[in-house]
Design an enzyme around this catalytic site. Sequence first.
Site, PDB file in Angstrom:
ATOM      1  N   GLU A   1       0.765  -1.117   0.201  1.00 31.02           N
ATOM      2  CA  GLU A   1       0.006   0.018   0.176  1.00 31.02           C
ATOM      3  C   GLU A   1       0.897   1.221   0.014  1.00 31.02           C
ATOM      4  OE1 GLU A   1      -2.693   0.393   3.358  1.00 31.02           O
ATOM      5  OE2 GLU A   1      -3.412   2.204   2.729  1.00 31.02           O
TER       6      GLU A   1
ATOM      7  N   ARG B   1       5.549 -12.824   9.470  1.00 27.94           N
ATOM      8  CA  ARG B   1       6.122 -11.625   9.246  1.00 27.94           C
ATOM      9  C   ARG B   1       7.731 -11.459   9.527  1.00 27.94           C
ATOM     10  NH1 ARG B   1       2.253  -7.787   8.918  1.00 27.94           N
ATOM     11  NH2 ARG B   1       3.715  -5.963   9.060  1.00 27.94           N
TER      12      ARG B   1
ATOM     13  N   LYS C   1       4.864   0.593   9.022  1.00 30.25           N
ATOM     14  CA  LYS C   1       4.644   1.933   8.301  1.00 30.25           C
ATOM     15  C   LYS C   1       3.938   2.886   9.262  1.00 30.25           C
ATOM     16  CE  LYS C   1       3.854   0.006   4.090  1.00 30.25           C
ATOM     17  NZ  LYS C   1       2.615  -0.178   3.404  1.00 30.25           N
TER      18      LYS C   1
END
Length: 554
Positions: A37, A262, A272
Site C-alpha cells: 500500500e 512476518r 509503516k
Amino acid sequence: MNQDDSKPGANFIRNLIDADQQAGKHGGRVTTRFPPEPNGYLHIGHVKSICLNFGIAKQYNGQCNLRFDDTNPAKESEEYVNAIKDDVSWLGFEWSGLHHASDYFDQLYDFAVDLIKQGKAYVDSSSAEEMRSMRGTLTEPGIESPYRNRTIEQNLELFASMKAGEFDDGEHILRAKIDMTSGNINMRDPALYRIRKISHVRTGDKWNIYPMYDFTHCLSDAIEGITHSLCTLEFADHRPLYDWVIDQLDTPCHPQQIEFARLQLEYTMLSKRRLIQLVNDKLVDGWDDPRMPTVLGLRRRGYTPESLKDFCERIGITKNDSVIEMAVLETCIRDDLNANAERRLAVLDPIKVVITSLPKEHSQTLSFQNHPQDESAGTRAYEFNREVYIEREDFAENPPPKYQRLVPGGEVRLRGCYIIKCTDVIKNDAGEIVELHCTHDPDTLGKKPEGRKVKGVVHWVSAKTSLTATIRLYDPLFSTSNPAAAESFESEVNVDSVTVMSNARIEPSLAQAAPETRFQFERTGYFVADRIDHSQQAPVFNRVVTLRDVWAKP
Ligand code: ATP
Ligand code: MG
C-alpha cells in the site's frame, strides 16, 4: 489459522508450488506479486516479502508483478509510489507488470454489481456503531442487519446512488451476504465498498466509493492471473473470504493464498504506520534516517542490496512467528563488507603526536594494501610526516590493567610504519592533554624491533595531508528490544543514538570517494560516504557497523 498445510522449514512454499507444478495446476505457470500500500516507505519486513515473491518467480521462470494497493486515498501518495519503485529497483529486482489496484476500479465495481444481482451483497444503512454492536464476538454470533433483506433492485439502485455521490461518508455501505453466525468474524457479512468523498491520486474525483481491501486484493490477484498469493500470517483468517469472493465471480483464475511469518526484528519496529509517526514527530531525521529500518534508511546507513538479500536467505521462510536478533542482520553486512570493502585509515577522535626525532620537513611515502585478502584491490601511496594524529583513546596516561596501546614511556607501532615511544605528554592550562611527543625507532619499518616485544598497533593519519571529516556513529534507535510492546513506543526512542565526530581526520583519498562508497576504517569499523551529505569539500561518513559483534553476550 489452518494448520493442515503448515510444514516447518524454509521451503514449505516452494514445496507447495512443486506439488502444484506436478499436478499441472495453472498450466505449470507461476506468477506472484508484491502488493504494497503506498502509504509509507518500505521497511526490511517488506524486503523479506520482496525477496520471496521475486525469488520464487525467478526460480520457476515465472513472473512477479509490482502492484500498488491504492484503495485508501486518504493515506496514499505519489511520493510513496515513487519511493517504493526506487527501493525495489535498488534491491535489484525487475517487476514483470506494474499495476495499481485503482486500474481495476471499473472491473471491481462490475464484480460488486454481479454479487448484488446474485443476491450475495446488499447495501446496509446501519451506522458504524450499530454495525459494530451487531457483529458479535469470538464467542457470540453476530446479528443480521435489518437492511439485509433489501431486494436486489433496491440494492442496485442504492449502490448506483452511492457511486453517483448522492450520499455522505458513512451513510451506507455495501456488504457481502455470507453468514452472521460464522465462527470466522471475517465472514460475518464483511464490508465490500464504502463511501469516501475524497479524490484519488490516480482516478481523481471519479469515484465516491472505494472498495475494501478484502474485496480488492483477491480480485486484483485474479485479474492479474496470480497463481500464488503470498502474504503474512495475519491474513490466514481472511483466506476463507478471499476464496469466497473469487468463487462467486467469474474470474480468469483462482489464485492460492499462502501465508508466512512476518519479519520481526529486535530493537526496532516494522510498521509503516508507526514509522510515519517517528518521522512526523521528528524523532528521526526523515524516512532515510540511517537509524530507520526502512530500505532507504538502511541504504543510507550503508547496507548493500546483497547484504539484505543474504539476510532474507539466512532467516528463511516459516509459518512460525519469531523475533530475529539484530546481530543476524549486522553479520550479513559485516561479512559482505569484510570481503568487498577497501581498507582505509581514519582517526575519529584525534590527538596530535609529534615525532621529535624526525626533521620538521620529513616526508616519506609508504605503500598500503587496499585489501589484505584481495591483491587485485591494489595498493595506495600513504604519506608519513613528523606530525600524525592517533585516536585519543589509543593513549592512556594512567592505563588500566592489560592496556596495550600508548602510555607515557611506552612503545606502540603506527600501523604499517615505525614503532614510536612516548617521551612527553603536553597539557594545556586546564590540564587537558593536547599533544604527545614521541621518538621513532628508525630500524622498525616493516621489521620487528630488536630484543623487545611491542604488542600494540594503532592507526594514524598524517597531520599534514589528512583532511577533516564528519563521522557519524549510530546506536540502536530504541533502548528496548521490543519497543512495539511498550505503552508508548515513542518513549522508548533512544535520543542519544547518534554521535557526531566533527573533527575526525581521514586520509585524503577518502574525500574523493563517491557517495555510497563503503570502506573499512581499520580498527574502527565499516563506513559509508553519506549519499546525501558527503562531498569532496566536506566529507561525511556513517558507520555502517562495528568490526565485531557488539551484541554478543559476554
Ligand atoms: P505495515 O503495517 O508496515 O504498513 P503492511 O503489511 O500493512 O505493513 P503492505 O504495504 O500492505 O504493508 O505490505 C506489502 C506486503 O509486504 C504484504 O504482502 C505484506 O504481507 C508484506 N509485509 C509487510 N510487512 C512485512 C513483514 N514485517 N515481514 C514480511 N512481510 C511483510
Ligand atoms: Mg497495510
